[in-house]
Design a protein around this motif. Structure first.
Motif, PDB file in Angstrom:
ATOM      1  N   SER A   1      -8.233   9.030   0.250  1.00 10.08           N
ATOM      2  CA  SER A   1      -7.239   8.907  -0.814  1.00 10.08           C
ATOM      3  C   SER A   1      -7.865   8.688  -2.178  1.00 10.08           C
ATOM      4  O   SER A   1      -7.139   8.487  -3.169  1.00 10.08           O
ATOM      5  CB  SER A   1      -6.271   7.753  -0.495  1.00 10.08           C
ATOM      6  OG  SER A   1      -5.570   8.004   0.708  1.00 10.08           O
TER       7      SER A   1
ATOM      8  N   SER B   1       0.841  -1.201   0.000  1.00  9.96           N
ATOM      9  CA  SER B   1       0.000   0.000   0.000  1.00  9.96           C
ATOM     10  C   SER B   1       0.867   1.238   0.000  1.00  9.96           C
ATOM     11  O   SER B   1       1.982   1.243   0.548  1.00  9.96           O
ATOM     12  CB  SER B   1      -0.923   0.024   1.222  1.00  9.96           C
ATOM     13  OG  SER B   1      -1.712   1.200   1.242  1.00  9.96           O
TER      14      SER B   1
ATOM     15  N   VAL C   1      -0.874   4.116   0.855  1.00 12.00           N
ATOM     16  CA  VAL C   1      -1.742   4.977   1.657  1.00 12.00           C
ATOM     17  C   VAL C   1      -1.180   5.043   3.080  1.00 12.00           C
ATOM     18  O   VAL C   1      -1.026   4.004   3.748  1.00 12.00           O
ATOM     19  CB  VAL C   1      -3.186   4.453   1.675  1.00 12.00           C
ATOM     20  CG1 VAL C   1      -4.073   5.340   2.552  1.00 12.00           C
ATOM     21  CG2 VAL C   1      -3.739   4.373   0.264  1.00 12.00           C
TER      22      VAL C   1
ATOM     23  N   ALA D   1      -9.230   6.194   5.684  1.00  9.17           N
ATOM     24  CA  ALA D   1      -7.995   6.541   4.973  1.00  9.17           C
ATOM     25  C   ALA D   1      -8.131   6.290   3.475  1.00  9.17           C
ATOM     26  O   ALA D   1      -7.659   7.085   2.641  1.00  9.17           O
ATOM     27  CB  ALA D   1      -6.833   5.730   5.542  1.00  9.17           C
ATOM     28  N   LEU D   2      -8.784   5.204   3.107  1.00  9.19           N
ATOM     29  CA  LEU D   2      -8.945   4.885   1.687  1.00  9.19           C
ATOM     30  C   LEU D   2      -9.892   5.865   1.007  1.00  9.19           C
ATOM     31  O   LEU D   2      -9.637   6.297  -0.132  1.00  9.19           O
ATOM     32  CB  LEU D   2      -9.472   3.452   1.540  1.00  9.19           C
ATOM     33  CG  LEU D   2      -8.553   2.339   2.054  1.00  9.19           C
ATOM     34  CD1 LEU D   2      -9.224   0.976   1.902  1.00  9.19           C
ATOM     35  CD2 LEU D   2      -7.211   2.347   1.339  1.00  9.19           C
TER      36      LEU D   2
END
Length: 209
Positions: free
Chosen positions: A147, A98, A100, A143-144
């Motif tokens: 993003s 990832s 992120v 968080a995803l």
């Protein structure tokens, strides 16, 4: 005198006959003449209607794999394991699963199984699988979404993002996919391998049941 006696005798016989007739019992009544007894009407018991309500499916549960061979469906593992230039867990492939920051913060909190395919090059796949709790799943989802990932609700939930990278060697295609829910999480980043979405679909089928 004889006539009188004859009349008297006839009268006496008539009285005897009448008395005998009075003593003869009446014949039994015909049973068919008995009054019919009607049973009390009873309403038929109500038949319960069949329950047509479909049971609510149980949420898919996550099972932490013991090794990388258990992370995928058999077909996916065999196709990767037999591909030229795609060795499993080559130490030269250091690509993260990832990019992120919030996802990497969650990854730092758990014990994860890391599975990579490829060598140090412009082509490779990196996957980490871990058990997470509800709070970590919420932090990961937030968080995803921040993003720009596109997420599909379900059990498990799937979030993905595809990027085009312009580098010295030209353009590269990278896809990052997160499968999580039911206490589990699988994060994958692939570079120029074109394995998605089948790759993450196989992980979901193998680990969530």
């Amino acid at each position: 005198m004889n006539i009188t006696r004859s009349v008297a005798a006839i009268g006496l016989l008539a009285l005897v006959a009448a008395g005998a007739a009075a003593c003869v019992p009446e014949p039994d009544a015909d049973p068919t003449d008995q009054p019919e007894t009607t049973a009390p009407e009873t309403s038929p018991s109500e038949t319960a209607a069949p329950d047509t309500t479909e049971p609510t499916p149980e949420p898919a549960g996550f099972e932490m794999p013991a090794d990388c061979a258990s992370v995928y469906s058999d077909d996916m593992f065999e196709s990767l394991d037999g591909a030229d230039g795609f060795p499993l867990n080559d130490p030269g492939l250091t690509m993260l699963s990832s990019e992120v920051v919030g996802a990497l913060e969650v990854l730092d909190q758990v014990d994860a199984l890391r599975c990579t395919w490829g060598v140090a090059s412009e082509i490779g796949i990196a996957t980490t699988v871990a058990e997470i709790d509800d709070a970590q799943a919420d932090a990961l989802r937030a968080a995803l979404e921040q993003s720009g990932f596109s997420c599909v609700d379900g059990e498990p939930e799937v979030c993905s993002l595809k990027n085009t990278i312009n580098g010295d060697a030209g353009q590269s295609e990278s896809t990052e996919t997160h499968v999580f829910g039911g206490g589990g999480w699988a994060a994958t980043r692939e570079l120029n391998s074109s394995v998605e979405p089948e790759y993450s679909d196989s992980i979901a089928a193998a680990l969530w049941s």
